[in-house]
Scaffold this active site. Structure first.
Site, PDB file in Angstrom:
ATOM      1  CB  SER B  20     -49.755 -57.233 -93.285  1.00 46.77           C
ATOM      2  OG  SER B  20     -50.296 -56.004 -92.864  1.00 46.77           O
ATOM      3  CG  HIS B  47     -52.583 -56.114 -96.209  1.00 49.20           C
ATOM      4  ND1 HIS B  47     -51.901 -56.654 -94.302  1.00 49.20           N
ATOM      5  CD2 HIS B  47     -53.348 -57.023 -96.648  1.00 49.20           C
ATOM      6  CE1 HIS B  47     -53.073 -57.746 -95.077  1.00 49.20           C
ATOM      7  NE2 HIS B  47     -53.506 -57.773 -96.159  1.00 49.20           N
ATOM      8  CG  ASP B 139     -55.040 -60.703 -96.644  1.00 47.43           C
ATOM      9  OD1 ASP B 139     -55.882 -62.149 -96.891  1.00 47.43           O
ATOM     10  OD2 ASP B 139     -54.942 -59.857 -97.044  1.00 47.43           O
TER      11      ASP B 139
END
Lengths: 291, 198
Positions: B20, B47, B139
């Site tokens: 991310s 992401h 996540d």
């Protein structure tokens, strides 16, 4: 260490056996077979990975712990089946989703559609309707609205009813407006709807040339001849065999030189009718039937 | 004999990577460290903004000895190729190809690392490896747990070498992790694990 020698935890009670995934795959196949035989809805050729996710989420929501248990209940409870059907239909969309697509449609497809005295567009898998109203707005701005009829279809009746109302939450409109502008919109999105409290309703003149109908791509056949078919991010939920069948259906349903528009990450290459199409815009996945 | 759904799968291993915040630079370090003869397919979920387009793929391609491409719907999974999840879609794997989904974001993300890792765990079982890198998100922890549950291997970037430590720390707290490694040691570790097949 080799790939085969990954740390295995056989014999340890807290670790599931690796083949539990296969048992669940079997359970889901049995469920889909049961649903087909009992209710006629055919999900047997859907892509398994995402179908499994949605089924698992649905089971959790309904408080059922295994897919076999879900099957037992669904076969006896038509209302539960209706909820399952709705859960399987992916209704995440937005107006002018992928603005580049609408820009390409405006620039490359609208001029072609203008050469016909009247046109029919099939929006297959229209979900909650945002992308259908987007197309209606585009057609209006390109002077095509009067002579075009949009056939918007989906397999889920509940979703279709919602789409038909043309009512959407107001709070989503700022994002939609951003997409609209990026897509080459010529006016301002609020020109097309009235806002009341926290909802908006799209104008009657946008809706008058849209025909809403239930149609299942898996089991239903061709119902007209079209100058363009828009089917974006619908077939990603199908396996390759079903995709091939639906591509044949679209090919049969397109007029010669008709347009086929797919989702940004879908491709026609590899489909049995790929050779029948030429490319209008490879990046936006817009194709034209040659034969 | 019991019928196995995995029999027809020629690809025996799969490396799933999730990142991310700070991920594009971390990925470039990791991917450029993989050897030319890396024998497994690699799938990457980062992401990112939905307008990311092909820029990320271009960026990661530099310095990487392996082929880097964006995964599309039904793209076949082949060894030695790095597949990047497209922006604004969840990436999943089936037996021998990728699948996409536009379902709602998970952990505020689409693509979500958990969605990807969980499908990799189910499709590849003990032949799956999951690596979770830098990020300011939660996540990936559930996904690594799934990879472990199906017998696979889990690697996490050591939080102190991560630009954003929250994601690797969350995984260390919630999932069973086989290796915690500084960023520059992850590629050599994966290479050793996957290339030393007899």
């Amino acid at each position: 260490m080799t790939a085969r020698d990954f740390p295995m935890r056989d014999g340890c009670g807290s670790i599931e056996k690796p083949d539990s995934a296969e048992v669940e795959d079997l359970e889901i196949r049995l469920l889909l077979e049961g649903v087909f035989q009992r209710y006629g809805y055919d999900f047997r050729d859907y892509a398994l990975s995402s179908l499994k996710r949605r089924t698992r989420n649905f089971s959790a929501q309904e408080g059922v712990s295994t897919i076999s248990a879900l099957q037992e209940k669904i076969l006896r409870d038509p209302e539960l089946m209706e909820r399952y059907l709705h859960a399987l239909s992916v209704n995440v969309t937005s107006m002018f989703r992928d603005p580049g697509f609408y820009r390409a449609f405006r620039e490359k497809v609208a001029p072609f559609l203008r050469t016909y005295p009247s046109t029919r567009i099939w929006h297959a898998g229209c979900s909650s309707g945002e992308e259908v109203y987007s197309m209606a707005i585009l057609l209006m701005e390109e002077g095509l609205h009067e002579k075009t009829r949009i056939y918007a279809t989906d397999f889920d009746e509940k979703t279709l009813q919602q789409a038909k109302t043309g009512v959407y939450p107001l709070q989503a409109m700022a994002d939609h407006e951003k997409n609209y502008i990026e897509s080459g919109g010529k006016r301002s999105l609020p020109d097309y709807y009235v806002a009341r409290y926290d909802h908006v309703m799209f104008a009657e003149r946008l809706r008058e040339n849209i025909v809403w109908a239930q149609h299942n791509l898996v089991t239903d056949g061709s119902f007209n001849e079209f100058h363009a078919i828009v089917c974006r991010n619908v077939m990603i939920y199908f396996n390759s065999a079903l995709q091939a069948r639906v591509h044949k259906l679209f090919h049969e349903s397109l007029a010669r030189f008709g347009i086929l528009a797919l989702g940004e990450k879908e491709t026609i290459h590899g489909s049995p009718v790929a050779a029948c199409y030429g490319t209008v815009d490879e990046y936006e996945k817009i194709y034209k039937r040659k034969q | 004999m019991r019928k196995s759904t995995r029999e027809s799968n020629d690809v025996r291993g799969f490396v799933a990577i999730g990142a991310s915040l700070g991920g594009s630079d971390a990925l470039r370090v990791l991917l450029s460290g993989l050897p030319e003869n890396f024998p497994a397919p690699v799938g990457v979920v980062l992401h990112r903004d939905r307008e990311g387009g092909a820029l990320l793929t271009e960026y990661l391609r530099k310095d990487c000895p392996l082929e880097v491409r964006e995964a599309e719907d039904k793209t076949p999974i082949a060894p030695g190729i790095i597949y990047i999840a497209p922006a604004n879609y969840h990436l999943l794997v089936e037996k021998n190809h990728f699948a996409l989904s536009t379902e709602a974001p998970v952990n505020h993300a689409r693509p979500a690392i958990d969605v990807f890792f969980e499908s990799v765990a189910e499709a590849f079982g003990k032949y799956a490896a999951g690596a979770l890198l830098t990020g300011n998100s939660d996540d990936g922890a559930r996904g690594l747990t799934a990879i472990k549950r199906y017998g696979g291997m889990t690697v996490v970037q050591s939080p102190e070498t991560a630009l954003a430590s929250r994601m690797p720390s969350a995984a260390l707290a919630d999932a069973e992790i086989d290796r915690v490694l500084p960023l520059d040691e992850i590629a050599p570790f994966l290479a050793e694990t996957f290339t030393s097949r007899k």
